[in-house]
Write a protein that holds these residues in place. Structure first.
Motif, PDB file in Angstrom:
ATOM      1  N   ALA A   1       3.125 -19.393 -21.062  1.00  0.00           N
ATOM      2  CA  ALA A   1       4.566 -20.396 -20.378  1.00  0.00           C
ATOM      3  C   ALA A   1       5.787 -20.264 -21.138  1.00  0.00           C
ATOM      4  O   ALA A   1       6.794 -20.393 -20.421  1.00  0.00           O
ATOM      5  N   GLY A   2       5.825 -19.736 -22.243  1.00  0.00           N
ATOM      6  CA  GLY A   2       7.271 -19.271 -22.517  1.00  0.00           C
ATOM      7  C   GLY A   2       7.976 -18.576 -21.784  1.00  0.00           C
ATOM      8  O   GLY A   2       8.950 -18.158 -21.463  1.00  0.00           O
TER       9      GLY A   2
ATOM     10  N   ILE B   1      12.748 -28.967 -28.158  1.00  0.00           N
ATOM     11  CA  ILE B   1      11.582 -28.708 -27.477  1.00  0.00           C
ATOM     12  C   ILE B   1      10.325 -28.695 -27.886  1.00  0.00           C
ATOM     13  O   ILE B   1       9.247 -29.488 -27.632  1.00  0.00           O
TER      14      ILE B   1
ATOM     15  N   VAL C   1      13.418 -20.673 -15.867  1.00  0.00           N
ATOM     16  CA  VAL C   1      14.206 -21.878 -16.101  1.00  0.00           C
ATOM     17  C   VAL C   1      15.184 -21.478 -17.244  1.00  0.00           C
ATOM     18  O   VAL C   1      16.313 -22.065 -17.073  1.00  0.00           O
ATOM     19  N   GLY C   2      15.251 -20.499 -18.141  1.00  0.00           N
ATOM     20  CA  GLY C   2      16.058 -19.994 -18.982  1.00  0.00           C
ATOM     21  C   GLY C   2      17.277 -19.392 -18.214  1.00  0.00           C
ATOM     22  O   GLY C   2      18.493 -19.860 -19.204  1.00  0.00           O
TER      23      GLY C   2
ATOM     24  N   PHE D   1      12.393 -19.827 -24.871  1.00  0.00           N
ATOM     25  CA  PHE D   1      11.119 -20.633 -24.785  1.00  0.00           C
ATOM     26  C   PHE D   1       9.985 -19.744 -25.336  1.00  0.00           C
ATOM     27  O   PHE D   1       9.256 -20.368 -25.855  1.00  0.00           O
TER      28      PHE D   1
ATOM     29  N   VAL E   1       7.037 -17.337 -18.629  1.00  0.00           N
ATOM     30  CA  VAL E   1       7.447 -18.016 -17.422  1.00  0.00           C
ATOM     31  C   VAL E   1       8.679 -18.583 -17.502  1.00  0.00           C
ATOM     32  O   VAL E   1       9.657 -18.843 -16.521  1.00  0.00           O
ATOM     33  N   LEU E   2       8.926 -19.793 -18.396  1.00  0.00           N
ATOM     34  CA  LEU E   2      10.057 -20.573 -18.560  1.00  0.00           C
ATOM     35  C   LEU E   2      11.131 -19.855 -18.971  1.00  0.00           C
ATOM     36  O   LEU E   2      12.183 -20.185 -18.352  1.00  0.00           O
ATOM     37  N   LYS E   3      11.126 -18.802 -19.555  1.00  0.00           N
ATOM     38  CA  LYS E   3      12.265 -18.093 -19.881  1.00  0.00           C
ATOM     39  C   LYS E   3      12.909 -17.414 -18.785  1.00  0.00           C
ATOM     40  O   LYS E   3      13.771 -17.160 -18.425  1.00  0.00           O
TER      41      LYS E   3
END
Length: 191
Positions: free
Chosen positions: A28-29, A165, A36-37, A49, A31-33
């Motif tokens: 998840a980190g 977070i 979304v990052g 993330f 993918v978020l990085k």
């Protein structure tokens, strides 16, 4: 019976549920990085993330120190997918995860203190990881050490965002995992 299960888990080390949780959080980190990052950026500061998620994993599973180190090395390997200076993340993420593993052992007495402890340890771990990365970056590119000062607010800002977070995710994830809040588990250990 819960006390016995808790003690058995400690003796064996990390269990399958903890391993899966760590893998999901690191994924998840990543993918978020990736997605979304790039959109969340406050004056050059954005959450990392991957660091936030390995800190979250360590807060939730409270592994032995060497498992924390392994989590950091895996996080460093994941970071190799993203643009940056190759291989520096292995050292910086390992140091950050190791620091998190050591810091999370600090006892707290109330639920609020544990949430605060998760935030503070995440902040410190991110500063250690980002600080080491910055120092190594400047050592390898042979840049002027005074230029490192420009990175200080970025590292501190990233650490602050990561702490936010982890604070926001702490209680919902504990409840979703149906784990007792850490104080309850620690009280059971002492009895």
């Amino acid at each position: 019976m819960e006390k016995r299960e808790l003690k058995q888990t400690e003796k064996k080390g990390i269990n399958l549920q903890d391993l899966l949780l760590t893998a999901v959080l690191l994924a998840a980190g990543a993918v978020l990085k990736f997605f979304v990052g790039t959109f969340i950026n406050f004056f050059g500061m954005k959450p990392n993330f991957i660091i936030a998620m390995y800190c979250m994993a360590i807060v939730l599973i409270r592994p032995k120190i060497y498992y924390s180190l392994i989590i950091g090395i895996i996080a460093g390997a994941i970071c190799q997918v993203f643009p940056g200076t190759p291989y520096l993340n292995f050292a910086s993420e390992a140091a950050g995860a190791l620091a998190m593993g050591l810091l999370i052992m600090i006892p707290g007495k109330t639920k609020g203190a544990k949430i605060g402890l998760a935030a503070v340890t995440t902040f410190i771990s991110t500063v250690i990881s980002g600080g080491l990365y910055t120092v190594l970056l400047f050592v390898f590119i042979k840049s002027d050490p005074s230029a490192m000062v420009a990175y200080v607010p970025i590292v501190l800002g990233t650490a602050t965002l990561n702490a936010i977070i982890v604070s926001a995710l702490y209680v919902p994830l504990m409840k979703a995992l149906k784990k007792p809040i850490i104080e309850e588990a620690e009280e059971n250990k002492s009895e």
